[in-house]
Design a protein around this motif. Sequence first.
Motif, PDB file in Angstrom:
ATOM      1  N   ARG A 141       0.802  -1.225   0.000  1.00 47.98           N
ATOM      2  CA  ARG A 141       0.000   0.000   0.000  1.00 47.98           C
ATOM      3  C   ARG A 141       0.841   1.285   0.000  1.00 47.98           C
ATOM      4  O   ARG A 141       0.525   2.222  -0.763  1.00 47.98           O
ATOM      5  N   PRO A 142       1.918   1.380   0.808  1.00 45.52           N
ATOM      6  CA  PRO A 142       2.705   2.620   0.760  1.00 45.52           C
ATOM      7  C   PRO A 142       3.300   2.906  -0.622  1.00 45.52           C
ATOM      8  O   PRO A 142       3.399   4.066  -1.027  1.00 45.52           O
ATOM      9  N   ILE A 143       3.666   1.841  -1.355  1.00 40.90           N
ATOM     10  CA  ILE A 143       4.277   2.037  -2.668  1.00 40.90           C
ATOM     11  C   ILE A 143       3.224   2.413  -3.702  1.00 40.90           C
ATOM     12  O   ILE A 143       3.414   3.348  -4.496  1.00 40.90           O
ATOM     13  N   ASP A 145       0.388   3.756  -3.146  1.00 44.14           N
ATOM     14  CA  ASP A 145      -0.083   5.104  -2.818  1.00 44.14           C
ATOM     15  C   ASP A 145       0.883   6.160  -3.363  1.00 44.14           C
ATOM     16  O   ASP A 145       0.468   7.204  -3.880  1.00 44.14           O
ATOM     17  N   ARG A 146       2.166   5.873  -3.237  1.00 49.21           N
ATOM     18  CA  ARG A 146       3.195   6.811  -3.682  1.00 49.21           C
ATOM     19  C   ARG A 146       3.061   7.109  -5.174  1.00 49.21           C
ATOM     20  O   ARG A 146       3.294   8.244  -5.615  1.00 49.21           O
ATOM     21  N   TYR A 147       2.669   6.097  -5.938  1.00 47.33           N
ATOM     22  CA  TYR A 147       2.562   6.274  -7.393  1.00 47.33           C
ATOM     23  C   TYR A 147       1.111   6.427  -7.864  1.00 47.33           C
ATOM     24  O   TYR A 147       0.816   6.216  -9.039  1.00 47.33           O
ATOM     25  N   TYR A 148       0.239   6.775  -6.932  1.00 45.61           N
ATOM     26  CA  TYR A 148      -1.151   7.104  -7.246  1.00 45.61           C
ATOM     27  C   TYR A 148      -1.898   5.975  -7.954  1.00 45.61           C
ATOM     28  O   TYR A 148      -2.626   6.200  -8.918  1.00 45.61           O
ATOM     29  N   VAL A 149      -1.678   4.759  -7.454  1.00 44.99           N
ATOM     30  CA  VAL A 149      -2.495   3.629  -7.872  1.00 44.99           C
ATOM     31  C   VAL A 149      -3.725   3.626  -6.970  1.00 44.99           C
ATOM     32  O   VAL A 149      -3.600   3.656  -5.746  1.00 44.99           O
ATOM     33  N   SER A 150      -4.903   3.608  -7.552  1.00 44.13           N
ATOM     34  CA  SER A 150      -6.116   3.662  -6.738  1.00 44.13           C
ATOM     35  C   SER A 150      -6.201   2.435  -5.827  1.00 44.13           C
ATOM     36  O   SER A 150      -5.681   1.364  -6.155  1.00 44.13           O
ATOM     37  N   ARG A 151      -6.847   2.604  -4.698  1.00 44.48           N
ATOM     38  CA  ARG A 151      -7.026   1.475  -3.780  1.00 44.48           C
ATOM     39  C   ARG A 151      -7.883   0.383  -4.431  1.00 44.48           C
ATOM     40  O   ARG A 151      -7.721  -0.796  -4.122  1.00 44.48           O
ATOM     41  N   ALA A 152      -8.793   0.778  -5.320  1.00 44.40           N
ATOM     42  CA  ALA A 152      -9.602  -0.222  -6.029  1.00 44.40           C
ATOM     43  C   ALA A 152      -8.717  -1.096  -6.915  1.00 44.40           C
ATOM     44  O   ALA A 152      -8.909  -2.316  -6.994  1.00 44.40           O
ATOM     45  N   LYS A 153      -7.728  -0.472  -7.589  1.00 39.72           N
ATOM     46  CA  LYS A 153      -6.805  -1.257  -8.425  1.00 39.72           C
ATOM     47  C   LYS A 153      -5.937  -2.173  -7.554  1.00 39.72           C
ATOM     48  O   LYS A 153      -5.686  -3.327  -7.911  1.00 39.72           O
ATOM     49  N   SER A 453     -10.387  -6.212  -0.056  1.00 36.87           N
ATOM     50  CA  SER A 453     -10.654  -4.778   0.064  1.00 36.87           C
ATOM     51  C   SER A 453     -10.071  -4.235   1.363  1.00 36.87           C
ATOM     52  O   SER A 453      -9.562  -3.113   1.404  1.00 36.87           O
ATOM     53  N   THR A 454     -10.094  -5.053   2.417  1.00 38.99           N
ATOM     54  CA  THR A 454      -9.503  -4.634   3.695  1.00 38.99           C
ATOM     55  C   THR A 454      -7.990  -4.470   3.557  1.00 38.99           C
ATOM     56  O   THR A 454      -7.424  -3.475   4.013  1.00 38.99           O
ATOM     57  N   GLY A 455      -7.328  -5.450   2.936  1.00 38.66           N
ATOM     58  CA  GLY A 455      -5.885  -5.377   2.754  1.00 38.66           C
ATOM     59  C   GLY A 455      -5.466  -4.177   1.929  1.00 38.66           C
ATOM     60  O   GLY A 455      -4.405  -3.585   2.158  1.00 38.66           O
ATOM     61  N   ALA A 456      -6.308  -3.797   0.966  1.00 36.10           N
ATOM     62  CA  ALA A 456      -5.986  -2.661   0.100  1.00 36.10           C
ATOM     63  C   ALA A 456      -6.364  -1.322   0.716  1.00 36.10           C
ATOM     64  O   ALA A 456      -5.927  -0.276   0.228  1.00 36.10           O
TER      65      ALA A 456
END
Length: 515
Positions: A141-143, A145-153, A453-456
């Motif tokens: 998730r930190p990575i 998020d850093r590159y603006y990958v949506s949580r849905a993806k 979904s929880t993990g993401a």
Amino acid sequence: MTLTSYADSALSVLPPLLAIAMAVITRKVLLSLGVGIILGVALLTNFQPVNGAEHLAKSVTGLFWDDGAVNSDNLYILGFLIFLGMTTALITVSGSAKAFAEWARQRIRNKRDAKLMTIALGIVVFIDDYFNSLVVGSVSRPITDRYYVSRAKLAYILDSTAAPVCVISPVSSWGAYIIAVIGGLLTARGFTETSHLMTFVEMIPMNFYAIFSLALLFAVAWFSLDVGPMQQHEIKAQRGELFDAERGDPPGANSELEEAQTGSVAGLFIPIVSLVAATLGFMIYSGAAELEQFSILGAFENTNVGFSLFWGSIVGLLVTLVLSLKQSLETRLLVQAIVVGGRSMLPAIYILLFAWTIGGIIKELETGLFMVHLLGDSISPEYLPMLLFILAGITAFSTGTSWGTFGIMLPIAADMAMGTDTSLMLPMLASVLAGAVFGDHCSPISDTTILSSTGAGCHHIDHVLTQLPYALIVAAISMVGYLVLGLGHSVIIALITCSVLLTAVIALLKYRQAR
């Protein structure tokens, strides 16, 4: 109390379908599951309020106390979730997640690399789907998020590397369970020429949904193929909106925590490695305790997954706490992390409890048996692999469980093969495995979908709706593959057919995206 039977009634399908439809329309998962539960209980008790309330209380109590004893399996999973939430929060406040993100930024060059790294981790961590979704999500998730990958993806990546990898891996909780079930079915029907493990390995290339889910996932990550609702989530992510903030923080989020500036990459990896190693060790230990003569495969066949995840998470939490103390973090931060981390998992736990409850109700309604009865006895054997794939998908979608679908449909598929064409035995069994994973991927009431979904850190219904188009694409390709396999009895030709179709779909999606 006598319960009404619905094994031969279409009414048995109403509670899960109502819950699923409401979840999609209202996007309120707990409300939708609750309505499905109430309808299911009402059907079981013939709409008698007192009996219904009594049965519902019994069902809910059974999640924690069953047959005069603690329901340890469920409690172990809930404990695992809470301890993992605490571990993740401690890693966050230690600054180790931030340190890893900084370290990875030097090596992860772009958004594509971030997605490919997550896929690689998902494939490597193959011992259990729950473990895969939650642990890989926490690390990646930190990575992303850093590159603006949506949580849905991210949720889609986690879900598409969890069950698909586990279902074709013999050394996993899924593989061990499937080997044990299929081995018993084949032995009882006189198929004793090859070992149960080799039979499972022979079935791997026949699991078209698992194989081509992974293939499509790589293509989606490499070419940024955003289909349906996923496109909007990715567009918003580029603006910094990684999830729908208007609906609050998703399960697993720790946005209110401070992060220390003294974190290290080791502070992230040592707890995760400890968690993985301890869980694997407890899986072997708990399985070996049931054996007279030890073997690795035998240990995995008999392992207690919930027990192993629970104690593995305790080891991971203790290691993380020790590292945080060595880092001289303030006691205030540690206490805050433990409280916030445990509390962050409560939304996921609520959904899981509701999903387990409706799952029990659906089992009592015998929804799965009704779905099987839809097939009838007048189907040509060549079409059975494809039809079993479809029926297993519908059953898993309606019941929210892959393993439950395995238990219902594998024996029926074996009997159908014995009564029609024994050369289609393995293709028919493989089609059930593939269909169950497909239905599980699409179902809002699936525990695997909930935990992905929880993990993401993604809102649950957003994950369901964004993953659905990809799942349907692979399912359509798989259906053609099973039709070809049934008609031609050739796994190679079926694989080539599916590969050509997938290539055509990817080319079409790339063309549409370029316009």
